[in-house]
Design an enzyme around this catalytic site. Structure first.
Site, PDB file in Angstrom:
ATOM      1  N   TRP A 176      -0.810 -20.738 -62.315  1.00  0.00           N
ATOM      2  CA  TRP A 176      -1.865 -21.452 -61.597  1.00  0.00           C
ATOM      3  C   TRP A 176      -2.610 -22.431 -62.495  1.00  0.00           C
ATOM      4  O   TRP A 176      -3.617 -22.981 -62.097  1.00  0.00           O
ATOM      5  CB  TRP A 176      -2.859 -20.449 -61.010  1.00  0.00           C
ATOM      6  CG  TRP A 176      -2.209 -19.466 -60.078  1.00  0.00           C
ATOM      7  CD1 TRP A 176      -1.962 -19.634 -58.741  1.00  0.00           C
ATOM      8  CD2 TRP A 176      -1.701 -18.164 -60.425  1.00  0.00           C
ATOM      9  NE1 TRP A 176      -1.350 -18.511 -58.233  1.00  0.00           N
ATOM     10  CE2 TRP A 176      -1.168 -17.593 -59.238  1.00  0.00           C
ATOM     11  CE3 TRP A 176      -1.635 -17.420 -61.599  1.00  0.00           C
ATOM     12  CZ2 TRP A 176      -0.593 -16.322 -59.208  1.00  0.00           C
ATOM     13  CZ3 TRP A 176      -1.056 -16.164 -61.580  1.00  0.00           C
ATOM     14  CH2 TRP A 176      -0.541 -15.623 -60.384  1.00  0.00           C
ATOM     15  N   ASP A 177      -2.134 -22.648 -63.725  1.00  0.00           N
ATOM     16  CA  ASP A 177      -2.831 -23.506 -64.689  1.00  0.00           C
ATOM     17  C   ASP A 177      -4.238 -22.990 -64.952  1.00  0.00           C
ATOM     18  O   ASP A 177      -5.193 -23.750 -65.059  1.00  0.00           O
ATOM     19  CB  ASP A 177      -2.876 -24.957 -64.181  1.00  0.00           C
ATOM     20  CG  ASP A 177      -3.179 -25.953 -65.301  1.00  0.00           C
ATOM     21  OD1 ASP A 177      -3.181 -25.541 -66.469  1.00  0.00           O
ATOM     22  OD2 ASP A 177      -3.421 -27.126 -64.994  1.00  0.00           O
ATOM     23  N   TYR A 178      -4.368 -21.677 -65.044  1.00  0.00           N
ATOM     24  CA  TYR A 178      -5.657 -21.045 -65.328  1.00  0.00           C
ATOM     25  C   TYR A 178      -5.884 -20.875 -66.828  1.00  0.00           C
ATOM     26  O   TYR A 178      -6.477 -19.885 -67.273  1.00  0.00           O
ATOM     27  CB  TYR A 178      -5.740 -19.695 -64.631  1.00  0.00           C
ATOM     28  CG  TYR A 178      -6.087 -19.750 -63.166  1.00  0.00           C
ATOM     29  CD1 TYR A 178      -6.797 -20.816 -62.625  1.00  0.00           C
ATOM     30  CD2 TYR A 178      -5.726 -18.719 -62.306  1.00  0.00           C
ATOM     31  CE1 TYR A 178      -7.120 -20.862 -61.278  1.00  0.00           C
ATOM     32  CE2 TYR A 178      -6.049 -18.750 -60.947  1.00  0.00           C
ATOM     33  CZ  TYR A 178      -6.745 -19.821 -60.445  1.00  0.00           C
ATOM     34  OH  TYR A 178      -7.071 -19.852 -59.103  1.00  0.00           O
ATOM     35  N   ASP A 179      -5.389 -21.822 -67.629  1.00  0.00           N
ATOM     36  CA  ASP A 179      -5.622 -21.769 -69.059  1.00  0.00           C
ATOM     37  C   ASP A 179      -7.117 -21.724 -69.354  1.00  0.00           C
ATOM     38  O   ASP A 179      -7.942 -22.170 -68.562  1.00  0.00           O
ATOM     39  CB  ASP A 179      -4.969 -22.955 -69.762  1.00  0.00           C
ATOM     40  CG  ASP A 179      -5.351 -24.295 -69.141  1.00  0.00           C
ATOM     41  OD1 ASP A 179      -5.920 -24.306 -68.041  1.00  0.00           O
ATOM     42  OD2 ASP A 179      -5.066 -25.332 -69.747  1.00  0.00           O
ATOM     43  N   LYS A 212     -11.646 -20.274 -65.769  1.00  0.00           N
ATOM     44  CA  LYS A 212     -11.499 -21.176 -64.624  1.00  0.00           C
ATOM     45  C   LYS A 212     -11.598 -20.426 -63.302  1.00  0.00           C
ATOM     46  O   LYS A 212     -11.991 -21.004 -62.286  1.00  0.00           O
ATOM     47  CB  LYS A 212     -10.156 -21.908 -64.704  1.00  0.00           C
ATOM     48  CG  LYS A 212     -10.076 -22.965 -65.782  1.00  0.00           C
ATOM     49  CD  LYS A 212      -8.732 -23.681 -65.711  1.00  0.00           C
ATOM     50  CE  LYS A 212      -8.648 -24.822 -66.709  1.00  0.00           C
ATOM     51  NZ  LYS A 212      -7.350 -25.533 -66.612  1.00  0.00           N
TER      52      LYS A 212
END
Length: 845
Positions: free
Chosen positions: A511-514, A539
């Site tokens: 989910w691109d929750y970096d 995030k």
């Protein structure tokens, strides 16, 4: 209704046109409503559409029954809106706003209908609708979605990491970034503890209303499409240091804003990604080792002199001191260090701006050595390096979404004096500690750290908010050690370059929750006393409180079951961590949360919602249909992070509240559409972040509708889209919460409304808190900088910036005067105006 009319209706063009418009509205709602109902959504639209179809035809024929049909639809809409929306103001707008406008026009046309009422009745009904519309419009100026303030009592201090007082190697004594003078701002987060708190209180709640611009500096660096100067300057002694959009280093007089020196590292435009910016710098003083009776002071140590504390929260101004015994001048005794967008570390003398000859190759180090092939713009240093025990630690951005086997996310530690590599942490090669042997490279595709680290000088630990493996939305090719360290806070021991501990906030992240935010260091109050801790925002909106020595949670973390499935069902983790301390997350989206300026675009958003895959947080990506990601990849908290007032024990967190509308696109289809990695594209074909990322080397490309908008440009989720919250540090309880940002620079079709309606906009950039009881923040898309009362959440001062303020401000003192400084550079992703302004505010002298 009764009365007579003398109007000739053989060809009543106003009625004919009005009836046709009502008929068209009815047809759209009926057709779209039938689609929505077939998807399992609300039946209101199809029923209301049929009613309006009948009403429109009858009105076009001048029949009074058409008015009655419309009245029935209007009353039904009022009842339905009340049932579905309650007292939520923003939900009423698309459901009833257009209906009130139509009712107003119809009221004026009533006398033209056969058997219609008198003009007096007509005008009375029109006046009533006008009053309703005006009242509803006026309510827009009252902030909605506000959690009222509770008392913010002054608590006993909650100190940040303490300065060591024991005997230590002079080469490891605290730097300005570890213990800044009251009047200085010595690191990106003011100190390496990253609290973004200033002890200054000259500007306070009683006088902030008189704050005025005192100087403005323009960098002259306007890169065009690649704009996004997100700089938070440093201030040491009597000098302000900053980097421009193209990494030009600039030193300014702290009192006047006049340029002292400027150094241009000549970053080529082709090496500047569309998603990168220079956010900050690092400052270092070479430790002076001298006999006790000898004073070692040169002109360049003025910055160190300024670290002596003054009274009343104002640091004394540094001067040029003359000592009895002066040691020979050292090369770059005080130095400014930046990471560039073309992946270099640059060190210059803080006094002259001349490159430090003894650092690397005449003042610069290429961090891509050992990475193998690196295409232009693929590797960039976007955030300030962190210096711990003489080790200059840097990560870098690897351009998102381009290739599974992109350049390595290796973390590197360099000697801050010589620029020599001390160690390199390649997570896939724990057996190595330096550069790879000839013919090999650092492991490609591993998670990177694009944001800013924080550190603890005493513990010798640097805290790395890690990103995801390359190709965010496909996980099947990831290796076990990547899965272990991705989207985690990793504490690296700077003496060895090895992880001391790590804490993961998302398992198997697609989910691109970096982690975009720095961890903020505090001594956390517990029943057993204060414990060295850090607060880590994510995030997703969660905040974790961890023992910064061990990484163990000090407040509960719960693993909860999450949605499964998607295109890689075997890869999905059955549970994800949730913080029991605090979260900025909002409830799971429903169809009722869809928005628009009218029922038409709201209906379209409802249809999109029903068509998409969505089971709540962590819904896996899919192909053949969109999936909804909420919260989106740009918030809760991103690179702006949080600020903490350690004396009041209050956290200030600004956050985004938006959803993404994502779709995995099969490789064959993506290839047909010409979706190539950006370094292979030319000119304007290289679009915005997430808009057709190829994820080369995986079966799917990804299309991310980051804002999930309709053709009007408005977002599908109802407002607010961003907010700011005060949180009690000890308990994690919300003290107040309110939307952040007005609609003055936003509106349908991108046309600014110029209205101070507090709608809560997307925001990028962080806040600053001061001992004066104020929170300073820009960040929102309305191009305003604000001062907020930390006790109440009330905005007590604001100013219009000449460009977007997507940067974190800073506060300092010089010459007995407190200043607030913001970089107004705009931001392409937030669609705010480009600029090159550095603006300072102060109280009138």
């Amino acid at each position: 209704m009764s009365g007579t009319s003398t109007v000739d209706r053989t060809m009543d063009w106003p009625l004919l046109l009005f009836g046709a418009l009502v008929t068209l509205l009815g047809a759209v709602l009926a057709g779209g409503g039938a689609w929505l109902a077939a998807l399992g959504g609300s039946w209101y639209y199809v029923l209301a559409g049929i009613g309006l179809l009948v009403a429109g035809v009858l009105l076009a024929r001048a029949r009074i029954s058409g008015a009655w049909w419309f009245a029935a639809v209007f009353v039904a809409t009022l009842i339905w809106t009340t049932w579905e929306s309650g007292l939520d103001y923003w939900r009423w707008i698309p459901r009833l706003g257009l209906m009130v406008v139509v009712a107003f026009v119809l009221a004026l046309l009533l006398p033209r209908l056969a058997g219609g009422p008198s003009r007096l009745v007509s005008r009375s009904l029109a006046a009533l609708m006008g009053v309703v519309f005006i009242a509803a419009f006026a309510l827009a100026f009252v902030p909605h979605g506000v959690t009222a303030a509770s008392a913010v009592a002054t608590r006993s201090p909650v100190p940040a990491n303490a300065v060591p007082t024991t005997d230590a190697d002079p080469s490891q004594l605290p730097q300005a970034a570890d213990a800044p003078a009251d009047g200085d701002w010595a690191a990106y987060g003011r100190s390496n503890a990253s609290l973004r708190y200033s002890p200054l209180q000259q500007i306070n709640r009683s006088n902030v209303a008189t704050l005025k611009r005192t100087w403005t500096y323009r960098t002259g660096d306007l890169p065009g499409r690649r704009w996004g100067a997100e700089t938070t300057p440093l201030k040491i002694g009597d000098t302000v240091y900053l980097c421009s959009a193209r990494n030009q280093l600039i030193a300014l007089d702290a009192r006047t804003g006049k340029q002292r020196w400027r150094y241009d590292p000549n970053v080529p435009d082709k090496n500047i990604p569309y998603t990168a910016a220079c956010r900050g710098l690092a400052y270092y003083e070479l430790p002076a080792v001298a006999p006790a009776a000898t004073s070692t002071v040169t002109a360049s140590t003025a910055a160190g002199d300024a670290r002596q504390q003054g009274s009343a929260g104002i640091a004394p101004q540094a001067g040029n001191h003359v000592a009895a015994n002066v040691a020979p001048a050292q090369d770059c005794k005080t130095r400014i260090i930046e990471g560039t967008l073309d992946a270099r570390l640059i060190a210059v003398d803080a006094v002259t701006g001349v490159p430090c000859a003894g650092f690397g190759n005449n003042g610069q180090v290429d961090i891509t050595v050992g990475m193998g092939k690196v295409s232009p713009a693929m590797v960039s240093i976007t955030s300030a390096p962190t210096i711990v025990r003489g080790v200059l630690v840097t990560g870098h951005q690897v351009l998102d979404g381009q290739r599974r086997w992109a350049p390595s996310g290796v973390i590197q530690g360099f000697d801050v004096v010589t620029g020599e590599l001390r160690w390199a942490w390649d997570m896939m090669r724990p057996d190595r500690n330096g550069r790879p042997p000839a013919g090999e490279t650092y492991t490609r595709g591993t998670p990177n750290m694009w944001t800013t680290a924080s550190s603890d000088e005493q513990l010798g630990l640097v805290y790395l908010p890690m990103g995801n493996s390359a190709a965010d939305y496909w996980s099947s090719l990831r290796r076990p050690l990547e899965n272990e360290y991705a989207t985690s806070l990793v504490a690296i021991d700077v003496t060895t370059g090895k992880p001391a501990w790590h804490f993961q906030t998302t398992h198997m992240d697609v989910w691109d929750y970096d982690l975009g935010s720095q961890a903020s260091l505090v001594d956390f109050p517990t029943a057993a006393g204060r414990i060295p801790a850090l607060v880590l925002p994510t995030k997703q909106g969660d905040m974790y409180v961890l023992d910064r020595r061990t990484g163990k949670p000090l407040v509960g973390v719960e693993e909860r079951a999450v949605p499964q499935g998607g295109v890689e069902p075997a890869q999905r983790a059955p549970t994800q961590p949730y913080s029991l301390y605090h979260t900025l997350q909002k409830p799971t989206l429903t169809e009722r949360d869809m928005w628009g300026i009218s029922p038409i675009d709201q209906l379209a958003c409802r249809i999109q919602f029903r068509k998409a895959s969505y089971e709540g947080m962590y819904t896996p990506p899919t192909t053949g249909r969109h999936s909804i990601e909420y919260t989106g990849y740009n918030g809760g908290s991103d690179w702006g992070g949080i600020s903490i007032d350690p004396r009041r024990g209050v956290i200030i967190a600004n956050y985004n509240d938006m959803a993404n509308y994502n779709e995995l696109v099969p490789r064959v289809q993506a290839d047909k559409m010409g979706w190539l990695p950006r370094d292979e594209m030319r000119g304007d074909k290289a679009g915005a972040e997430g808009a057709g990322d190829p994820q080369e080397g995986t079966p799917y490309a990804i299309n991310v509708n980051a804002g999930w908008r309709m053709p009007t440009g408005l977002l599908c989720k109802q407002p607010p889209y961003g907010g700011i919250r005060a949180i009690d540090l000890a308990s994690g309880k919300t003290l107040w919460d309110r939307p952040l940002g007005t609609a003055r620079a936003n509106g349908p079709f991108g046309i600014p409304s110029h209205l101070p309606i507090v709608i809560g906009t997307p925001n990028n950039g962080g806040s600053v808190v001061t001992a004066g009881g104020l929170v300073f923040i820009a960040a929102a898309t309305d191009n305003l900088i604000r001062a907020i009362d930390i006790n109440t959440g009330e905005t007590v001062w604001q100013d219009v910036l000449p460009a977007g303020g997507q940067a974190t401000p800073m506060v300092y003192a010089a010459g007995g005067r407190q200043y607030l400084v913001i970089m107004a550079g705009g931001h392409h992703f937030m669609e705010t105006p480009e600029g090159d302004y550095v603006i300072a505010y102060a109280l009138p002298q």
